[in-house]
Design a protein around this motif. Structure first.
Motif, mmCIF file in Angstrom:
data_model
loop_
_atom_site.group_PDB
_atom_site.id
_atom_site.type_symbol
_atom_site.label_atom_id
_atom_site.label_comp_id
_atom_site.label_asym_id
_atom_site.label_seq_id
_atom_site.Cartn_x
_atom_site.Cartn_y
_atom_site.Cartn_z
ATOM 1 N N ARG B 143 69.528 16.723 117.245
ATOM 2 C CA ARG B 143 69.628 15.374 116.667
ATOM 3 C C ARG B 143 69.461 14.323 117.755
ATOM 4 N N LEU B 144 69.993 14.628 118.939
ATOM 5 C CA LEU B 144 69.836 13.713 120.071
ATOM 6 C C LEU B 144 68.354 13.569 120.427
ATOM 7 N N GLY B 145 67.649 14.713 120.406
ATOM 8 C CA GLY B 145 66.214 14.690 120.707
ATOM 9 C C GLY B 145 65.463 13.800 119.719
ATOM 10 N N LEU B 146 65.840 13.913 118.434
ATOM 11 C CA LEU B 146 65.203 13.068 117.413
ATOM 12 C C LEU B 146 65.553 11.599 117.635
ATOM 13 N N ALA B 147 66.813 11.362 118.005
ATOM 14 C CA ALA B 147 67.246 9.973 118.236
ATOM 15 C C ALA B 147 66.471 9.354 119.390
ATOM 16 N N ARG B 148 66.264 10.131 120.445
ATOM 17 C CA ARG B 148 65.508 9.635 121.609
ATOM 18 C C ARG B 148 64.087 9.265 121.216
ATOM 19 N N ALA B 149 63.538 10.081 120.290
ATOM 20 C CA ALA B 149 62.172 9.804 119.835
ATOM 21 C C ALA B 149 62.146 8.603 118.892
ATOM 22 N N MET B 150 63.115 8.552 117.981
ATOM 23 C CA MET B 150 63.131 7.489 116.967
ATOM 24 C C MET B 150 63.309 6.106 117.579
ATOM 25 N N VAL B 151 64.127 6.047 118.618
ATOM 26 C CA VAL B 151 64.494 4.732 119.167
ATOM 27 C C VAL B 151 63.276 4.006 119.745
ATOM 28 N N ILE B 152 62.266 4.763 120.161
ATOM 29 C CA ILE B 152 61.085 4.100 120.726
ATOM 30 C C ILE B 152 60.034 3.798 119.637
ATOM 31 N N ASP B 153 60.397 4.124 118.412
ATOM 32 C CA ASP B 153 59.558 3.780 117.264
ATOM 33 C C ASP B 153 58.102 4.219 117.449
ATOM 34 N N PRO B 154 57.869 5.520 117.603
ATOM 35 C CA PRO B 154 56.510 5.979 117.913
ATOM 36 C C PRO B 154 55.581 5.889 116.701
ATOM 37 N N GLU B 155 54.308 5.731 116.989
ATOM 38 C CA GLU B 155 53.338 5.714 115.892
ATOM 39 C C GLU B 155 52.847 7.125 115.591
ATOM 40 N N VAL B 156 53.028 8.013 116.572
ATOM 41 C CA VAL B 156 52.756 9.437 116.343
ATOM 42 C C VAL B 156 53.993 10.201 116.797
ATOM 43 N N LEU B 157 54.568 10.959 115.864
ATOM 44 C CA LEU B 157 55.774 11.731 116.184
ATOM 45 C C LEU B 157 55.454 13.211 116.065
ATOM 46 N N LEU B 158 55.590 13.934 117.174
ATOM 47 C CA LEU B 158 55.282 15.363 117.202
ATOM 48 C C LEU B 158 56.596 16.131 117.292
ATOM 49 N N LEU B 159 56.793 17.045 116.373
ATOM 50 C CA LEU B 159 58.071 17.773 116.312
ATOM 51 C C LEU B 159 57.808 19.267 116.425
ATOM 52 N N ASP B 160 58.320 19.865 117.495
ATOM 53 C CA ASP B 160 58.114 21.300 117.696
ATOM 54 C C ASP B 160 59.374 22.061 117.276
ATOM 55 N N GLU B 161 59.328 22.635 116.120
ATOM 56 C CA GLU B 161 60.436 23.394 115.542
ATOM 57 C C GLU B 161 61.761 22.644 115.662
ATOM 58 N N PRO B 162 61.880 21.513 114.987
ATOM 59 C CA PRO B 162 63.095 20.699 115.156
ATOM 60 C C PRO B 162 64.354 21.325 114.584
ATOM 61 N N THR B 163 64.197 22.336 113.713
ATOM 62 C CA THR B 163 65.408 22.933 113.137
ATOM 63 C C THR B 163 65.568 24.408 113.535
ATOM 64 N N ALA B 164 64.841 24.830 114.561
ATOM 65 C CA ALA B 164 64.966 26.236 114.987
ATOM 66 C C ALA B 164 66.331 26.464 115.633
ATOM 67 N N SER B 165 66.901 27.616 115.408
ATOM 68 C CA SER B 165 68.162 28.066 116.019
ATOM 69 C C SER B 165 69.367 27.161 115.733
ATOM 70 N N ILE B 166 69.362 26.504 114.573
ATOM 71 C CA ILE B 166 70.553 25.711 114.248
ATOM 72 C C ILE B 166 71.034 26.040 112.836
ATOM 73 N N ASP B 167 72.286 25.650 112.547
ATOM 74 C CA ASP B 167 72.882 26.007 111.257
ATOM 75 C C ASP B 167 72.315 25.149 110.120
ATOM 76 N N GLN B 168 72.663 25.572 108.906
ATOM 77 C CA GLN B 168 72.135 24.918 107.699
ATOM 78 C C GLN B 168 72.494 23.436 107.665
ATOM 79 N N GLU B 169 73.741 23.145 108.042
ATOM 80 C CA GLU B 169 74.218 21.762 107.950
ATOM 81 C C GLU B 169 73.397 20.839 108.857
ATOM 82 N N ASN B 170 73.246 21.267 110.125
ATOM 83 C CA ASN B 170 72.467 20.457 111.063
ATOM 84 C C ASN B 170 71.005 20.373 110.638
ATOM 85 N N SER B 171 70.509 21.495 110.076
ATOM 86 C CA SER B 171 69.129 21.534 109.622
ATOM 87 C C SER B 171 68.899 20.492 108.517
ATOM 88 N N GLU B 172 69.875 20.395 107.598
ATOM 89 C CA GLU B 172 69.756 19.420 106.506
ATOM 90 C C GLU B 172 69.826 17.988 107.037
#
Lengths: 265, 217
Positions: B143-172
């Motif tokens: 989530r921190l990684g996503l926050a770091r990306a979101m805060v700079i408001d990118p026009e292209v957002l590349l996500l490499d397995e953002p929900t790999a190795s995490i539980d259902q709750e965090n994945s949701e």
């Protein structure tokens, strides 16, 4: 035979007792030295303070110089593929074990009036002592900075890059990640120079009030049998070493601790 | 509106193995493209090339804004970002991790405070802003990684397995954040996942990576 006195060989020279005979045992003398030493410390003896201040200036100056030159070199070797990097690292690693007296001797030859750097008139000045201690601290600071930076996980550099860092910002981010290791190198360098006597006594000359530092005073006063000042300075030197080690431990713990609120940012 | 990306016959070889083979595709602006495929087929390599972290052996990536090509300089790099699978958390507080992208862009401290505060609320890390980021759980780090990306408001957002190795709750939570980005920011999103259900839920365009090439899913 000319030159040989009749009546037998010269009497063997007597080795002077390091502690002048005063009817007291060595242990008593040392104890008395401790008591006098504490009195000197508590009284903030001006001579004592002057020696401590010069020691801090010389060692601090040498360390500052070592950091100013060593950190960029360590970082450059860690972040760029420099030619002769392996050779430079080998030289630095060898330099970490340089005997201080050898450094003092070589520097003495370079700085003496007839030496190639004699025109600088640095011999027997605090400047020469700073140079000597810089030579001792530089390999430690540089080598440990290099190790700390090269061991930063490569993903940090990639993370900085994908977040928009330019090459300078990227390098600074990696260096920042290595900060605890770099500080450890600085403190290790300080530990090395504050305790050394060999080089500063040769290039400084141990001139009272000018180039006399803690370690050279201890050597001189012990030789003279004047234990009060020697022990007082010994206690202070041990205290400094203890402080340096405590700082080192604290920084290493700060770098490794895995819980709690950020105290230092 | 996000940028569009044109992959023009990209090839990349690692250790004698050609992971990408003349891969071509156009990622449309403002849409979410989800790439699936077995491990080792070049999905992450493709994302790294799109993020300008790596250079292809052959072919090129073209970034287009309103149909006009953009030079691959620092200005372009700052219009896109990649959330790495390992995140790459900096050894500092959660707040300073998220603020990083803004600081290096020379944004003022007051604006940083506001923007980081808002993003931390969005990703549910506001209570941990002063905490050391390395102490976060894997899910929180993602989530921190996503926050770091979101805060700079990118026009292209590349996500490499953002929900790999995490539980259902965090994945949701992460899926919710991605949906929020889709709805509010109109960025071009290219995401790699192994979860077909998640891919169905998030994708505007579903793609399959097969033998080093992209195919419509």
């Amino acid at each position: 035979m000319e030159g040989v006195r009749a009546g037998g060989p010269y009497p063997l020279p007597q080795t002077p007792s390091p502690i002048p005979y005063s009817g007291l045992s060595h242990v008593d003398t040392i104890l008395q030295g401790f008591i006098s030493a504490f009195k000197l410390i508590l009284a903030l003896d001006p001579e004592l303070l002057k020696i401590i201040w010069l020691s801090l200036q010389v060692s601090g100056g040498a360390l500052l110089l070592a950091i100013l030159l060593g950190l960029p070199l360590g970082a450059l070797m860690a972040l760029r593929r420099l030619p002769l990097r392996g050779l430079i690292l080998s030289i630095l690693n060898t330099g970490m074990g340089l005997p201080p007296v050898v450094v003092g001797l070589v520097l003495y030859l370079l700085l003496s009036r007839s030496g190639p750097l004699g025109f600088m008139s640095l011999l027997y000045t605090p400047g020469a002592m700073i140079i000597a201690q810089f030579i001792l601290a530089f390999p430690i600071v540089t080598s440990l900075a290099h190790t700390a930076i090269v061991n930063v996980n490569p993903i940090i550099r990639q993370a900085a890059r994908v977040l928009g860092a330019n090459p300078w910002q990227e390098a600074l981010t990696v260096i920042r990640e290595a900060r605890y290791g770099i500080i450890t190198g600085g403190i290790a360098g300080l530990g090395r120079v504050t305790a050394e006597v060999g080089s500063v006594i040769i290039v400084g000359g141990n001139i009272a009030g000018y180039t006399r530092v803690i370690t050279t005073t201890i050597a001189l006063e012990t030789d003279k049998g004047n234990f009060d000042l020697a022990i007082a300075l010994g206690i202070i030197l041990l205290g400094l070493s203890l402080l340096i080690n405590l700082a080192l431990r604290a920084i290493q713990r700060l770098g490794r601790t895995s819980s709690g609120v950020i105290l230092w940012d | 509106m996000g940028l569009s990306l044109e992959l023009a016959q990209i090839s990349k070889t690692y250790n004698g193995h050609e992971v990408l083979q003349e891969c071509s595709w156009t990622f449309e602006p403002g849409l979410t493209h989800v790439i699936m495929g077995p491990n080792g087929t070049g999905k992450s390599t493709l994302l790294r090339i799109c993020a300008l972290l790596e250079v292809p052996d052959r072919g090129r990536v073209n970034f287009l804004a309103g149909g006009l090509p953009l030079a691959p300089d620092l200005a372009l790099k700052r219009r896109l970002t990649l959330v790495l699978p390992g995140v790459g958390v900096f050894n500092t507080s959660v707040f300073h991790n998220v603020a990083y992208g803004l600081k290096i862009r020379g944004i003022g401290s007051r604006e940083i405070e506001e923007r980081v505060g808002a993003i931390l609320e969005t990703v549910g890390l506001a209570a941990k802003r002063r905490q050391r980021a390395l102490d976060l759980s894997t899910g929180q780090s993602k989530r921190l990684g996503l926050a770091r990306a979101m805060v700079i408001d990118p026009e292209v957002l590349l996500l490499d397995e953002p929900t790999a190795s995490i539980d259902q709750e965090n994945s949701e939570i992460i899926e919710g954040i991605i949906n929020k980005i889709k709805a509010e920011r109109k960025a071009t999103i290219i995401m790699v996942t192994h979860d077909p259900i998640q891919a169905e839920r998030l994708a505007d365009r579903l793609l399959i990576m097969k033998e080093g090439s992209l195919l419509p899913g």
